[in-house]
Every structure is written in structure tokens, then in C-alpha cells.
Motif scaffolding. Structure first.
Motif, PDB file in Angstrom:
ATOM      1  N   MET A 182       0.908  -1.232  -0.064  1.00  8.19           N
ATOM      2  CA  MET A 182      -0.085  -0.046  -0.039  1.00  8.19           C
ATOM      3  C   MET A 182       0.817   1.186  -0.066  1.00  8.19           C
ATOM      4  SD  MET A 182      -3.075  -0.929  -0.211  1.00  8.19           S
ATOM      5  CE  MET A 182      -4.061   0.649   0.219  1.00  8.19           C
ATOM      6  N   HIS A 186       0.867   4.319  -2.880  1.00  9.47           N
ATOM      7  CA  HIS A 186       0.766   5.692  -2.387  1.00  9.47           C
ATOM      8  C   HIS A 186       1.883   6.499  -3.167  1.00  9.47           C
ATOM      9  CE1 HIS A 186       0.535   9.050   0.635  1.00  9.47           C
ATOM     10  NE2 HIS A 186      -0.593   9.327  -0.350  1.00  9.47           N
ATOM     11  N   GLU A 216     -12.037  -2.162   1.689  1.00 14.36           N
ATOM     12  CA  GLU A 216     -11.280  -1.143   2.519  1.00 14.36           C
ATOM     13  C   GLU A 216     -10.215  -0.937   1.845  1.00 14.36           C
ATOM     14  OE1 GLU A 216     -10.612  -3.005   6.111  1.00 14.36           O
ATOM     15  OE2 GLU A 216     -12.673  -3.499   6.667  1.00 14.36           O
ATOM     16  N   GLN A 217      -9.361  -1.385   1.122  1.00 15.56           N
ATOM     17  CA  GLN A 217      -8.221  -1.252   0.395  1.00 15.56           C
ATOM     18  C   GLN A 217      -8.718  -0.223  -0.858  1.00 15.56           C
ATOM     19  OE1 GLN A 217      -6.743  -4.938  -0.862  1.00 15.56           O
ATOM     20  NE2 GLN A 217      -5.782  -5.250   1.307  1.00 15.56           N
ATOM     21  N   TYR A 219     -11.219   1.662  -1.207  1.00 14.68           N
ATOM     22  CA  TYR A 219     -11.652   3.098  -0.603  1.00 14.68           C
ATOM     23  C   TYR A 219     -10.601   3.958  -0.076  1.00 14.68           C
ATOM     24  CZ  TYR A 219     -16.625   1.663  -0.484  1.00 14.68           C
ATOM     25  OH  TYR A 219     -17.830   1.333  -0.859  1.00 14.68           O
ATOM     26  N   GLN A 220      -9.422   3.253   0.558  1.00  9.77           N
ATOM     27  CA  GLN A 220      -8.279   4.071   0.896  1.00  9.77           C
ATOM     28  C   GLN A 220      -7.663   4.427  -0.595  1.00  9.77           C
ATOM     29  OE1 GLN A 220      -6.460   4.575   4.185  1.00  9.77           O
ATOM     30  NE2 GLN A 220      -5.879   6.134   2.378  1.00  9.77           N
ATOM     31  N   VAL A 221      -7.468   3.887  -1.557  1.00 10.48           N
ATOM     32  CA  VAL A 221      -6.800   4.265  -2.801  1.00 10.48           C
ATOM     33  C   VAL A 221      -7.851   5.287  -3.574  1.00 10.48           C
ATOM     34  CG1 VAL A 221      -6.068   3.557  -5.154  1.00 10.48           C
ATOM     35  CG2 VAL A 221      -5.737   2.074  -3.069  1.00 10.48           C
ATOM     36  N   GLN A 223      -9.556   7.461  -1.978  1.00 11.66           N
ATOM     37  CA  GLN A 223      -9.304   8.685  -1.130  1.00 11.66           C
ATOM     38  C   GLN A 223      -7.988   9.434  -1.543  1.00 11.66           C
ATOM     39  OE1 GLN A 223      -9.291   8.288   3.075  1.00 11.66           O
ATOM     40  NE2 GLN A 223      -8.802  10.210   3.473  1.00 11.66           N
ATOM     41  N   TRP A 224      -7.037   8.755  -1.846  1.00  8.48           N
ATOM     42  CA  TRP A 224      -5.702   9.246  -2.540  1.00  8.48           C
ATOM     43  C   TRP A 224      -5.991   9.771  -3.625  1.00  8.48           C
ATOM     44  CZ3 TRP A 224      -2.502   4.156  -0.856  1.00  8.48           C
ATOM     45  CH2 TRP A 224      -2.592   4.237   0.409  1.00  8.48           C
TER      46      TRP A 224
END
Length: 390
Positions: A182, A186, A216-217, A219-221, A223-224
Motif C-alpha cells: 500500500m 501511494h 477497504e483497500q 476506498y483508501q486508494v 481517497q488518495w
């Protein structure tokens, strides 16, 4: 006045029962060389596809050159309007393929729009300094292989500096991405190439709990990407606001290729190389695998494994993929009235395969429509392949 209901439509013969006969070399040549009558010929894309791991580089190079000469003789004065190269980034293979490809492009038009898809291995560092203006896409040699993101961190800065066109990167998000992976994703996002393509896991190998974990992964990406100013296009693709694919999507012209790429479908294409596909007029052909491909060209034959006229079944499935990618849903009634089929019966197998995704919340089926949810839009290209690869 003629009227009928869904029961009447169900009585029509299933389209997949209507098999188009395989065409021989002579018939294919006539179909592909027949000039357009009463209209201007559509745009033509020439795509050169090298094996990702060729058994021998020199024979492939010579064979692709022979096939190029075949097409030049067949097409006459008609010239491609854009050219693409799909090739391994292995230094020996890439250097040889690039030199030949640039020579062919320059013989048509040095300023022609062009693009390169580079398949990265475990230690490949391509030199893109000789391709000004070309779009470049970095892709994993073997999907999701360990170390791909780390390798991209090494390669991407040089490609961004050398390539004159848009640069894209493939990002693999497995169901068990660790903190290191991850962090690499990023870091790639912070370099801000023009396009990103998120790749997920194969549905058959994923449990319900793993699907939720992957959310969940994702959604994190997401957001970035939002923080860096990227917008969602279709499927796993994210682009800038000025990307030409966005205009193609508004026109409903986005199409999914067998490689998982999106294209702005506005013409015909020719594929050179082992396994490449060609579509001219209503006839689509597929080249043979590497061994047979080399043998057929050495014998002076067209290197085809098969060639068929596009059936109504294929045309319907392509229209479905376009609607799903451009609009985000499938309206069963639209295809029933256009192609005279009963949707749930004709696509019973595909709808059954999608049930796991529906239960996980990636798709919503209601009132004889199939909708992509917010998280499901990221996997639209994967869902489209369920219908295209039947």
C-alpha cells in the motif's frame, strides 16, 4: 398493427445457435480488401503485438515485417491514422521491436498519434527516449506479481521524463495487500502520471470476507486519487479532466479490449504479431500463436488461426459492454427489443456467475436492470468481460 410480448420473443431462435462459418484465406482477403462504397473509410489503427516472452526474438521480428508487407499490399493507399506497440520491456526485445516499429510509423507519418504498452518483468528498465509524443502504459508481465509496484517506482520517473505523451500505470490491489504494498501504491500516485488502472483479484478465487477486505483497500486508494485530483472514468481507470477518453465516454464510444484496456472505438483496427486480432468491416480475425504464426508466414500464408463475420451475438455483447462502461447499468428491455432475445434466459449463465458480486454489494439487480454500485463501478471492466468472454 404488429404486437408481441416477452413470451413471443422467447420463442425466437437463440442468437448463439446461429454460428458464423469460418472463412478461408481467399474469402478473408476479399472481405478485407473490398473498398468502402458510398462512404469514407473509418479511422484505422495498426497495433503491433509482440509475445511477452518470445521464444526467439529475431524470427518474430522478421515475421512481423512480412505481415506488415502483406497488409501494405492489401490496403493499397489506405493508411493507418494511429499506431500502437505492445511489447515486453526486456532490453533486447524492446530495443529491436521499437526500432522496427518506429521505422514503420515514420514511413506513414512521423507525427502520427501513437501509444506503447510496456510489460515489465522483474528487472526491466525501458528506454523511452526515442518515442516523443507517444502515450506509454506500464503493465505487469504477470498480473499481480510481487515486486511490480517496487519496480514501477524505479522505472516511472525516467518514463515520465522521456515520454512525450500520457503515461499510465497499472496498480494491482490484491485481497491481502500488506502495508508495504500500500505504501508503494501511494508513492506511485504521488508521481502523478496521467492515467491509472486499478486491477483487482479474480472473482473465482475470492471469498465473501476477502471481497469486503478488498473494499477497504479500494476506498483508501480512492481517497488518495481524489486528493490528487483524479476522476473516475470507467472500470478501474482514473484520468485527468482533459483526457480524450472522457469525451469518448460522453459519446458512448468507450470499448473494452481483450487486454483489459479501454479504447475510444471510432474505427477499425489491424493487429500484427502472434495472437493479435484484426477487425475490418464485418470480419474479425485472430492470428495464430507464435509457433504456427512463424510457420504460416514462412510459407507465404496469412497467419490466421480463425476469421469470422461478426454475428449478432458478438455485436450485442459489445453494445452491452459499452453501455455498462459508459452509463453504469444494463437495461434488459433495451437489448430484448433490439436483438429479439429474452435477457434472463439468454444470459442465464452470466447472471448466475455475477450472483456473488451482487451479494457482496458490487452490483444491484432490480426491475429488470443491473446497476453498478459505488464500489462496483471500479470493477465495471471485469463485469463486462463476463458477457464478452462467453
Amino acid at each position: 398493427m404488429l404486437s408481441f410480448n416477452m413470451d413471443d420473443i422467447a420463442a425466437f431462435p437463440a442468437l448463439r445457435q446461429i454460428r458464423q462459418p469460418r472463412l478461408n484465406d481467399a474469402a478473408v482477403g476479399r472481405a478485407w480488401s473490398r473498398p468502402a462504397i458510398g462512404r469514407l473509410p473509418p479511422a484505422l489503427c495498426m497495433t503491433e503485438c509482440w509475445p511477452r516472452k518470445p521464444a526467439a526474438v529475431q524470427p518474430v521480428q522478421e515475421a512481423i515485417t512480412l505481415e506488415w508487407q502483406q497488409w501494405c499490399a492489401l490496403l493499397g493507399k489506405r493508411q493507418p491514422t494511429q499506431m500502437q506497440l505492445h511489447v515486453s520491456a526486456h532490453p533486447q526485445v524492446f530495443a529491436l521491436a521499437l526500432a522496427d516499429w518506429l521505422q514503420r510509423r515514420d514511413s506513414v507519418s512521423p507525427s502520427m498519434p501513437c501509444g506503447i504498452v510496456l510489460y515489465l518483468g522483474q528487472a526491466d528498465v525501458p528506454d523511452c527516449s526515442g518515442v516523443p509524443g507517444a502515450d506509454v502504459m506500464l503493465r505487469s508481465m504477470a498480473g499481480g506479481e510481487s515486486g511490480f509496484h517496487a519496480l514501477c517506482l524505479t522505472v516511472l520517473p525516467a518514463v515520465l521524463q522521456q515520454a512525450g505523451g500520457r503515461v499510465g500505470v497499472e496498480l494491482w490491489l490484491g485481497q491481502l495487500m500488506d502495508a508495504e504494498a500500500m505504501a508503494q501504491v501511494h508513492a506511485l500516485l504521488l508521481m502523478q502520471p496521467a492515467r491509472f488502472c486499478l486491477r483487482g483479484v479474480v472473482a473465482a478465487a475470492v471469498s465473501a470476507s476477502q471481497l469486503l477486505q478488498q473494499k477497504e483497500q479500494l476506498y483508501q486508494v480512492l481517497q488518495w486519487l481524489d486528493e490528487l485530483g483524479y476522476g473516475h472514468l470507467a472500470g478501474g481507470w482514473f484520468t485527468r479532466a482533459d483526457d480524450p477518453w472522457r469525451h469518448a465516454q460522453r459519446l458512448g464510444r468507450l470499448m473494452l479490449t481483450g487486454e483489459g484496456d479501454l479504447i475510444a472505438e471510432d474505427g477499425e483496427w489491424i493487429g500484427l504479431g502472434p495472437g493479435a486480432s484484426t477487425l475490418l468491416g464485418a470480419v474479425q480475425g485472430w492470428n495464430s500463436a507464435e509457433t504456427a504464426y512463424l510457420k504460416q508466414l514462412q510459407q507465404g500464408k496469412r497467419p490466421l488461426a480463425a476469421a469470422r463475420k461478426l454475428s449478432l451475438d458478438i455485436l450485442m455483447r459489445r453494445a452491452m459492454a459499452q453501455q455498462l462502461l459508459c452509463l453504469g447499468y444494463l437495461d434488459f428491455m433495451t437489448f430484448e427489443l433490439t436483438y429479439m432475445v429474452q435477457f434472463e434466459q439468454y444470459f442465464a449463465t452470466e447472471l448466475k456467475q455475477l450472483q456473488g458480486w451482487i451479494k457482496a454489494g458490487y452490483l444491484l439487480q432490480r426491475h429488470r436492470t443491473l446497476w453498478l454500485t459505488e464500489s462496483g463501478r471500479l470493477l465495471a471492466d471485469q463485469f463486462a468481460r463476463y458477457f464478452l468472454h462467453a
